[in-house]
Scaffold this motif. Structure first.
Motif, PDB file in Angstrom:
ATOM      1  N   LEU A   1       0.847  -1.209   0.000  1.00  0.00           N
ATOM      2  CA  LEU A   1       0.000   0.000   0.000  1.00  0.00           C
ATOM      3  C   LEU A   1       0.878   1.253   0.000  1.00  0.00           C
ATOM      4  O   LEU A   1       0.529   2.265  -0.606  1.00  0.00           O
ATOM      5  CB  LEU A   1      -0.948  -0.001   1.201  1.00  0.00           C
ATOM      6  N   GLU A   2       2.027   1.127   0.656  1.00  0.00           N
ATOM      7  CA  GLU A   2       2.950   2.267   0.677  1.00  0.00           C
ATOM      8  C   GLU A   2       3.541   2.489  -0.721  1.00  0.00           C
ATOM      9  O   GLU A   2       3.672   3.632  -1.163  1.00  0.00           O
ATOM     10  CB  GLU A   2       4.060   2.008   1.691  1.00  0.00           C
ATOM     11  N   VAL A   3       3.854   1.404  -1.408  1.00  0.00           N
ATOM     12  CA  VAL A   3       4.431   1.511  -2.759  1.00  0.00           C
ATOM     13  C   VAL A   3       3.479   2.292  -3.674  1.00  0.00           C
ATOM     14  O   VAL A   3       3.907   3.116  -4.474  1.00  0.00           O
ATOM     15  CB  VAL A   3       4.725   0.101  -3.341  1.00  0.00           C
ATOM     16  N   VAL A   4       2.186   2.017  -3.539  1.00  0.00           N
ATOM     17  CA  VAL A   4       1.219   2.687  -4.423  1.00  0.00           C
ATOM     18  C   VAL A   4       0.653   3.970  -3.818  1.00  0.00           C
ATOM     19  O   VAL A   4      -0.233   4.608  -4.393  1.00  0.00           O
ATOM     20  CB  VAL A   4       0.054   1.738  -4.822  1.00  0.00           C
ATOM     21  N   GLY A   5       1.128   4.307  -2.626  1.00  0.00           N
ATOM     22  CA  GLY A   5       0.708   5.562  -1.991  1.00  0.00           C
ATOM     23  C   GLY A   5      -0.710   5.542  -1.462  1.00  0.00           C
ATOM     24  O   GLY A   5      -1.412   6.556  -1.484  1.00  0.00           O
ATOM     25  N   LEU A   6      -1.133   4.394  -0.959  1.00  0.00           N
ATOM     26  CA  LEU A   6      -2.516   4.299  -0.456  1.00  0.00           C
ATOM     27  C   LEU A   6      -2.580   3.948   1.035  1.00  0.00           C
ATOM     28  O   LEU A   6      -3.637   3.517   1.512  1.00  0.00           O
ATOM     29  CB  LEU A   6      -3.304   3.240  -1.238  1.00  0.00           C
ATOM     30  N   SER A   7      -1.489   4.157   1.743  1.00  0.00           N
ATOM     31  CA  SER A   7      -1.470   3.802   3.175  1.00  0.00           C
ATOM     32  C   SER A   7      -2.601   4.487   3.931  1.00  0.00           C
ATOM     33  O   SER A   7      -3.231   3.887   4.808  1.00  0.00           O
ATOM     34  CB  SER A   7      -0.128   4.184   3.788  1.00  0.00           C
ATOM     35  N   ALA A   8      -2.859   5.736   3.553  1.00  0.00           N
ATOM     36  CA  ALA A   8      -3.874   6.513   4.281  1.00  0.00           C
ATOM     37  C   ALA A   8      -5.295   6.063   3.949  1.00  0.00           C
ATOM     38  O   ALA A   8      -6.241   6.413   4.646  1.00  0.00           O
ATOM     39  CB  ALA A   8      -3.716   7.989   3.954  1.00  0.00           C
ATOM     40  N   LYS A   9      -5.427   5.289   2.852  1.00  0.00           N
ATOM     41  CA  LYS A   9      -6.771   4.875   2.416  1.00  0.00           C
ATOM     42  C   LYS A   9      -7.025   3.390   2.684  1.00  0.00           C
ATOM     43  O   LYS A   9      -7.955   2.805   2.117  1.00  0.00           O
ATOM     44  CB  LYS A   9      -6.927   5.136   0.908  1.00  0.00           C
ATOM     45  N   ALA A  10      -6.218   2.793   3.541  1.00  0.00           N
ATOM     46  CA  ALA A  10      -6.305   1.346   3.762  1.00  0.00           C
ATOM     47  C   ALA A  10      -7.689   0.894   4.214  1.00  0.00           C
ATOM     48  O   ALA A  10      -8.143  -0.198   3.862  1.00  0.00           O
ATOM     49  CB  ALA A  10      -5.257   0.921   4.781  1.00  0.00           C
ATOM     50  N   THR A  11      -8.342   1.739   4.994  1.00  0.00           N
ATOM     51  CA  THR A  11      -9.655   1.320   5.534  1.00  0.00           C
ATOM     52  C   THR A  11     -10.830   1.813   4.679  1.00  0.00           C
ATOM     53  O   THR A  11     -11.988   1.635   5.064  1.00  0.00           O
ATOM     54  CB  THR A  11      -9.826   1.833   6.975  1.00  0.00           C
ATOM     55  N   SER A  12     -10.501   2.417   3.539  1.00  0.00           N
ATOM     56  CA  SER A  12     -11.589   2.912   2.672  1.00  0.00           C
ATOM     57  C   SER A  12     -12.119   1.788   1.788  1.00  0.00           C
ATOM     58  O   SER A  12     -11.387   0.866   1.424  1.00  0.00           O
ATOM     59  CB  SER A  12     -11.072   4.035   1.767  1.00  0.00           C
ATOM     60  N   TYR A  13     -13.382   1.920   1.431  1.00  0.00           N
ATOM     61  CA  TYR A  13     -13.995   0.953   0.500  1.00  0.00           C
ATOM     62  C   TYR A  13     -13.806   1.490  -0.925  1.00  0.00           C
ATOM     63  O   TYR A  13     -13.667   2.701  -1.124  1.00  0.00           O
ATOM     64  CB  TYR A  13     -15.475   0.786   0.816  1.00  0.00           C
ATOM     65  N   PRO A  14     -13.828   0.607  -1.927  1.00  0.00           N
ATOM     66  CA  PRO A  14     -13.603   1.062  -3.308  1.00  0.00           C
ATOM     67  C   PRO A  14     -14.485   2.244  -3.721  1.00  0.00           C
ATOM     68  O   PRO A  14     -14.022   3.151  -4.412  1.00  0.00           O
ATOM     69  CB  PRO A  14     -13.910  -0.175  -4.139  1.00  0.00           C
ATOM     70  N   TYR A  15     -15.754   2.230  -3.293  1.00  0.00           N
ATOM     71  CA  TYR A  15     -16.652   3.316  -3.720  1.00  0.00           C
ATOM     72  C   TYR A  15     -16.245   4.669  -3.106  1.00  0.00           C
ATOM     73  O   TYR A  15     -16.702   5.716  -3.559  1.00  0.00           O
ATOM     74  CB  TYR A  15     -18.106   2.981  -3.377  1.00  0.00           C
ATOM     75  N   GLN A  16     -15.381   4.632  -2.096  1.00  0.00           N
ATOM     76  CA  GLN A  16     -14.931   5.878  -1.466  1.00  0.00           C
ATOM     77  C   GLN A  16     -13.654   6.410  -2.133  1.00  0.00           C
ATOM     78  O   GLN A  16     -13.121   7.427  -1.701  1.00  0.00           O
ATOM     79  CB  GLN A  16     -14.665   5.650   0.027  1.00  0.00           C
ATOM     80  N   LEU A  17     -13.172   5.701  -3.160  1.00  0.00           N
ATOM     81  CA  LEU A  17     -11.909   6.089  -3.811  1.00  0.00           C
ATOM     82  C   LEU A  17     -12.163   6.668  -5.199  1.00  0.00           C
ATOM     83  O   LEU A  17     -13.166   6.350  -5.837  1.00  0.00           O
ATOM     84  CB  LEU A  17     -10.999   4.862  -3.958  1.00  0.00           C
ATOM     85  N   SER A  18     -11.207   7.477  -5.659  1.00  0.00           N
ATOM     86  CA  SER A  18     -11.276   7.961  -7.044  1.00  0.00           C
ATOM     87  C   SER A  18     -10.841   6.820  -7.965  1.00  0.00           C
ATOM     88  O   SER A  18     -10.310   5.800  -7.492  1.00  0.00           O
ATOM     89  CB  SER A  18     -10.328   9.142  -7.222  1.00  0.00           C
ATOM     90  N   GLY A  19     -11.053   6.990  -9.273  1.00  0.00           N
ATOM     91  CA  GLY A  19     -10.654   5.967 -10.238  1.00  0.00           C
ATOM     92  C   GLY A  19      -9.177   5.631 -10.132  1.00  0.00           C
ATOM     93  O   GLY A  19      -8.792   4.452 -10.139  1.00  0.00           O
ATOM     94  N   GLY A  20      -8.361   6.668 -10.012  1.00  0.00           N
ATOM     95  CA  GLY A  20      -6.914   6.464  -9.923  1.00  0.00           C
ATOM     96  C   GLY A  20      -6.547   5.670  -8.675  1.00  0.00           C
ATOM     97  O   GLY A  20      -5.696   4.777  -8.708  1.00  0.00           O
ATOM     98  N   GLU A  21      -7.223   6.020  -7.570  1.00  0.00           N
ATOM     99  CA  GLU A  21      -6.933   5.317  -6.306  1.00  0.00           C
ATOM    100  C   GLU A  21      -7.375   3.847  -6.385  1.00  0.00           C
ATOM    101  O   GLU A  21      -6.685   2.959  -5.869  1.00  0.00           O
ATOM    102  CB  GLU A  21      -7.654   6.023  -5.151  1.00  0.00           C
ATOM    103  N   GLN A  22      -8.493   3.640  -7.058  1.00  0.00           N
ATOM    104  CA  GLN A  22      -8.968   2.250  -7.211  1.00  0.00           C
ATOM    105  C   GLN A  22      -7.957   1.441  -8.034  1.00  0.00           C
ATOM    106  O   GLN A  22      -7.665   0.288  -7.711  1.00  0.00           O
ATOM    107  CB  GLN A  22     -10.336   2.234  -7.894  1.00  0.00           C
ATOM    108  N   GLN A  23      -7.423   2.079  -9.089  1.00  0.00           N
ATOM    109  CA  GLN A  23      -6.451   1.361  -9.906  1.00  0.00           C
ATOM    110  C   GLN A  23      -5.160   1.105  -9.114  1.00  0.00           C
ATOM    111  O   GLN A  23      -4.543   0.042  -9.251  1.00  0.00           O
ATOM    112  CB  GLN A  23      -6.152   2.149 -11.196  1.00  0.00           C
ATOM    113  N   ARG A  24      -4.793   2.076  -8.261  1.00  0.00           N
ATOM    114  CA  ARG A  24      -3.592   1.878  -7.430  1.00  0.00           C
ATOM    115  C   ARG A  24      -3.823   0.740  -6.432  1.00  0.00           C
ATOM    116  O   ARG A  24      -2.915  -0.038  -6.135  1.00  0.00           O
ATOM    117  CB  ARG A  24      -3.240   3.178  -6.709  1.00  0.00           C
ATOM    118  N   ALA A  25      -5.062   0.653  -5.929  1.00  0.00           N
ATOM    119  CA  ALA A  25      -5.391  -0.456  -5.012  1.00  0.00           C
ATOM    120  C   ALA A  25      -5.278  -1.795  -5.753  1.00  0.00           C
ATOM    121  O   ALA A  25      -4.768  -2.786  -5.202  1.00  0.00           O
ATOM    122  CB  ALA A  25      -6.800  -0.282  -4.466  1.00  0.00           C
ATOM    123  N   ALA A  26      -5.741  -1.791  -7.016  1.00  0.00           N
ATOM    124  CA  ALA A  26      -5.651  -3.019  -7.828  1.00  0.00           C
ATOM    125  C   ALA A  26      -4.176  -3.377  -8.079  1.00  0.00           C
ATOM    126  O   ALA A  26      -3.809  -4.561  -8.060  1.00  0.00           O
ATOM    127  CB  ALA A  26      -6.387  -2.822  -9.150  1.00  0.00           C
TER     128      ALA A  26
END
Lengths: 227, 314
Positions: free
Chosen positions: A123-148
């Motif tokens: 999650l740190e590599v993709v810069g999503l550490s702060a969004k770890a507890t978020s659900y996909p619908y709470q993320l932007s498209g870019g963030e969703q792709q980074r989660a993927a």
């Protein structure tokens, strides 16, 4: 490394082959863009590499293994060595970002202690550490792709296949995702980027393989989007 | 090498526990579909148990009638005690005969008087006779109703026939044949209905499970994408099938025992013996439970297997 030798894929004899006599060698650590118009066989090539489809003719070697000859039971183990991301993200909507990444490790039977260690790292590599507890619908498209991408990295794959990862993203998010892919490539992971985004390909200044009517039209070490 | 195998076993165990976790998670998430699946399975099992109970009660009814069956030989009044004793010995020697009871002419007369004590005309008519008009009577019981024909044949000896006035059996024979025909029909109808219910249940269960699996199609494709083995994908559905089986069989037996307890009070009036449907189910619970559990498990596993076939295609 990936070695594709004389690969032809025919879905139906009523239509022309999706791929015809493809020969391609991708060395370990390379960043290769596969470009081409719709229906030229880009996605078929991805499906063949992740063993979702078998070629009608030819062989595909990944490392020392000819994946066209592996048994169905061995396919899951292959997929744990190849990370894949798609245009539509394919995240589980009822799981958080952390749970989505954990899931990839859970299905492989990884210990909980390892999951607790690996997930924050990717999650740190993709810069999503702060969004770890978020659900996909709470993320932007870019963030969703980074989660993927984080999920695809969970198994520390040697190869990452990205099939149109920026297809649903705006320019800023596209840039972010490509930067992450470049960063992952710098760690030594082979990246296979399937795209028809001209700007992205031209900006990368890496190897470009152009597919046209199921055949390789060009293969340039430092290429540009030509079509 | 040992360490590697140990690691694989450990991973397998973790995967197995996760499969169970995912199974419970799926049941909870699709609670209405899970409830519907169990409901249909319970309905199917109840119908099977109802048919089974009808068969058991019908057989019990036949058993009761069979126990009441006997054949009576009425001797002429002039038959001597020696002649009757000879026939008694002869019949007791027959393998089909279980009991022979002889009533003397006096006992027959006393029984007749007792039966007709309120009919003064009959009693007066008897009193006018100087001699006992009745001869001795012999009541014979056989192991099986079919044996009575053999006994009648065995008695078809001129020496015996000349002292036998009459015999009573024909009416019983007809009622047994009628009951056997009814049981045969019940069994055939029961089998037909059970097969019909099984087919209907299979179709409903198959579609219920297919709907459930279709709602999770995206999740299954993601599982495949991240490298889940087919066993890991199929496992939760197998565990769900086992859970559905246990719950539906347990629920069915609770209902069956409650219904049997209620029916027992009525059955005790009909059957003079100590027949109890509850006791029948208690003594056969292992056989009936495992038979039904295996059938339901096969039904649910085959349904989910067929429904998942497309999703698991590599």
């Amino acid at each position: 490394m990936i070695r594709i030798s004389e690969v032809t894929k025919i879905y139906t004899h009523k239509a022309p082959p999706a791929l015809r006599n493809i020969n391609l060698f991708i060395d370990a650590g390379e960043f290769v863009s596969i470009v081409g118009q719709s229906g030229t066989g880009k996605t078929t090539l991805v499906k063949l590499i992740i063993a979702e489809e078998k070629p009608t003719r030819g062989t595909i070697d990944i490392g020392d293994c000819d994946i066209t000859k592996i048994s169905a039971s061995a396919v899951p183990f292959l997929r744990r060595q190849i990370g894949v991301v798609f245009q539509d993200f394919r995240l589980l909507p009822k799981k958080t970002v952390h749970e989505n990444v954990s899931f990839a490790l859970e299905v492989a039977g990884e210990k909980q202690s390892r999951i607790r260690k690996v997930v924050p790292q990717v999650l740190e590599v993709v810069g999503l550490s702060a969004k770890a507890t978020s659900y996909p619908y709470q993320l932007s498209g870019g963030e969703q792709q980074r989660a993927a991408i984080a999920r695809a990295l969970a198994h520390a794959p040697k190869i990452l296949v990205a099939d149109e990862p920026t297809g649903n993203l705006d320019t800023i998010n596209t840039h972010e995702v490509i930067e992450i892919l470049k960063k992952i490539n710098e760690f030594g992971t082979t990246i296979l980027l399937v795209t028809h985004n001209r700007e992205t390909v031209n900006h990368l200044r890496r190897r470009v393989v152009t597919l046209q009517d199921g055949e390789i039209a060009s293969d340039e070490k430092v290429g540009k989007y030509k079509l | 090498m040992m360490k590697k195998w140990g690691n694989i076993n450990y991973k397998n165990m973790i995967s197995f526990l996760r499969i169970i976790k995912f199974a419970f998670f799926d049941i909870g998430r699709n609670i209405s579909l899970s409830f519907m699946t169990v409901f249909i399975l319970v309905l199917m099992l109840l119908s099977v148990n109802v048919l089974w109970s009808i068969d058991v009660i019908a057989k019990q009814a036949v058993g009761s009638v069979k126990k009441q069956i006997d054949i009576s030989f009425y001797f002429i009044p002039t038959a001597t005690q020696t002649e009757v004793d000879d026939i008694d010995k002869y019949l007791k020697a027959q393998p089909e005969v279980t009991e022979v009871k002889v009533l003397s002419a006096t006992q027959v007369l006393d029984n007749f008087k007792a039966r007709h004590k309120d009919e003064k005309e009959t009693i007066n008519a008897l009193g006018e006779l100087s001699e006992n008009p009745f001869g001795p009577t012999m009541i014979v019981r056989a192991k099986d109703p079919n044996d009575y024909k053999k006994i009648i044949q065995a008695m078809n000896v001129p020496e015996y026939q000349k002292i036998i006035e009459s015999q009573s059996f024909d009416q019983h024979e007809a009622s047994i044949e009628k009951l056997n025909t009814i049981i045969g029909r019940i069994e055939k109808i029961g089998l037909g209905l059970t097969i019909l219910f099984a087919i209907i249940s299979f179709l409903i269960i198959f579609n219920t499970i297919r709907v459930s699996i279709n709602t999770q199609r995206a999740e299954i494709s993601i599982k495949r994408l991240v490298g889940a083995s087919n066993w890991f994908i199929r496992g939760p559905y197998l565990i769900e099938a086992i859970i559905f089986t246990i719950v539906s069989v347990a629920l069915t037996f609770v209902i069956v025992f409650v219904a049997a307890g209620w029916l027992d009070s009525y059955l005790s009036v009909i059957f003079a013996s100590n027949f109890s449907l509850t006791n029948y189910f208690k003594s056969n619970i292992f056989f009936l439970g495992s038979l039904q559990a295996i059938a339901v498990l096969l039904l649910t596993v085959v349904s989910s297997g067929l429904a998942m076939r497309r999703q698991l295609k590599v």
